[in-house]
Write a protein that holds these residues in place. Structure first.
Motif, mmCIF file in Angstrom:
data_model
loop_
_atom_site.group_PDB
_atom_site.id
_atom_site.type_symbol
_atom_site.label_atom_id
_atom_site.label_comp_id
_atom_site.label_asym_id
_atom_site.label_seq_id
_atom_site.Cartn_x
_atom_site.Cartn_y
_atom_site.Cartn_z
ATOM 1 N N ALA A 60 36.610 2.985 -2.118
ATOM 2 C CA ALA A 60 35.440 2.948 -1.607
ATOM 3 C C ALA A 60 34.947 4.571 -1.949
ATOM 4 O O ALA A 60 35.564 5.433 -2.390
ATOM 5 C CB ALA A 60 35.510 3.092 0.182
ATOM 6 N N SER A 61 33.520 4.534 -1.656
ATOM 7 C CA SER A 61 32.826 5.762 -2.167
ATOM 8 C C SER A 61 33.083 6.893 -1.013
ATOM 9 O O SER A 61 33.755 6.901 -0.025
ATOM 10 C CB SER A 61 31.385 5.813 -2.172
ATOM 11 O OG SER A 61 30.950 5.473 -0.914
ATOM 12 N N GLU A 93 31.183 8.752 0.502
ATOM 13 C CA GLU A 93 30.403 8.737 1.834
ATOM 14 C C GLU A 93 30.877 7.752 2.582
ATOM 15 O O GLU A 93 30.803 8.015 3.879
ATOM 16 C CB GLU A 93 28.713 8.345 1.154
ATOM 17 C CG GLU A 93 28.195 9.226 0.489
ATOM 18 C CD GLU A 93 28.613 9.176 -1.022
ATOM 19 O OE1 GLU A 93 29.086 7.948 -1.575
ATOM 20 O OE2 GLU A 93 28.242 9.836 -1.662
ATOM 21 N N ASP A 94 31.398 6.505 2.180
ATOM 22 C CA ASP A 94 32.254 5.633 2.917
ATOM 23 C C ASP A 94 33.441 6.272 3.742
ATOM 24 O O ASP A 94 33.607 6.247 4.833
ATOM 25 C CB ASP A 94 32.820 4.287 2.425
ATOM 26 C CG ASP A 94 31.379 3.507 2.130
ATOM 27 O OD1 ASP A 94 30.534 3.736 2.492
ATOM 28 O OD2 ASP A 94 31.594 2.886 1.056
ATOM 29 N N ARG A 113 32.196 8.772 6.442
ATOM 30 C CA ARG A 113 31.688 8.031 7.606
ATOM 31 C C ARG A 113 32.646 7.377 8.481
ATOM 32 O O ARG A 113 32.556 7.380 9.671
ATOM 33 C CB ARG A 113 30.916 6.926 6.785
ATOM 34 C CG ARG A 113 29.919 5.932 8.127
ATOM 35 C CD ARG A 113 29.135 5.260 7.770
ATOM 36 N NE ARG A 113 29.940 3.957 7.188
ATOM 37 C CZ ARG A 113 29.651 3.179 6.087
ATOM 38 N NH1 ARG A 113 28.944 3.513 5.214
ATOM 39 N NH2 ARG A 113 30.589 2.078 5.700
ATOM 40 N N VAL A 160 36.691 -1.198 -0.772
ATOM 41 C CA VAL A 160 35.584 -2.112 -0.769
ATOM 42 C C VAL A 160 35.510 -3.307 -1.670
ATOM 43 O O VAL A 160 35.825 -2.937 -2.876
ATOM 44 C CB VAL A 160 34.167 -0.993 -1.012
ATOM 45 C CG1 VAL A 160 34.304 -0.600 -2.394
ATOM 46 C CG2 VAL A 160 32.999 -1.767 -0.892
ATOM 47 N N LEU A 217 34.515 -3.655 3.838
ATOM 48 C CA LEU A 217 35.206 -2.304 3.749
ATOM 49 C C LEU A 217 36.370 -2.132 4.751
ATOM 50 O O LEU A 217 36.141 -2.514 5.869
ATOM 51 C CB LEU A 217 33.884 -1.210 3.998
ATOM 52 C CG LEU A 217 34.420 0.229 4.064
ATOM 53 C CD1 LEU A 217 34.322 0.547 2.634
ATOM 54 C CD2 LEU A 217 33.449 1.097 4.740
#
Length: 163
Positions: free
Chosen positions: A60-61, A63-64, A67, A111, A120
């Protein structure tokens, strides 16, 4: 509308709907230990084989990670992921590393994308040290007997002196 008519209409609509295919990710199965390259499989849970063929997976990025409250920088080795088929014919996500994993705990997000959606999922892997071999069959361990001390007679404690 009256109650029976509403119920009949609801049942008819429910039966007329087409099947919604869903895709999920199962529990990770680790096949390696600490100080070894990571070798793990995640089963892909799907009703349609075509969904599994269209599946792409990646880490995953940032940002993920942020978060959900994870730090991507804590991953000390690069993870490689590929959608494959295992020996039993199941579609799995193969998670591997080229380098040996030195940390006993790995936290990461995957992801998974396919034509009808995106999943996710967080995984936590606890790596145990490799199991050492048991002693040879003919080897016996010699244990010296421990001499027991005789129990001391119980003596009362002296009374504290007045101040």
């Amino acid at each position: 509308m009256k109650g029976p008519v509403k119920l009949s209409l609801a049942v008819a609509l429910a039966l007329a709907c087409s099947n919604a295919f869903a895709l999920g990710l199962g529990t990770i199965q680790v096949k390696s230990g600490l100080n070894q390259p990571l070798d793990a499989e995640i089963p892909v849970l799907t009703e349609s084989a075509t969904e599994a063929t269209e599946l792409t997976v990646d880490l995953a990025s940032a940002e993920d990670f942020e978060r959900v409250g994870l730090n991507r920088a804590r991953l000390t080795v690069p993870l490689e992921m590929a959608v494959t088929t295992n020996a039993r014919g199941q579609t799995v996500i193969k998670v591997t590393t080229k380098e040996a994993v030195r940390e006993p705990l790995i936290d990461f997000l995957i992801v998974a994308n396919w034509t009808k959606g995106k999943v996710l999922r967080e995984y936590t892997v606890l790596l145990d040290p490799p199991i050492t071999a048991p002693p040879a069959r003919g080897a016996t361990a010699t244990v010296a007997p421990v001499a027991e001390k005789p129990a001391a007679a119980a003596q009362p404690l002296p009374a504290p002196k007045p101040a």
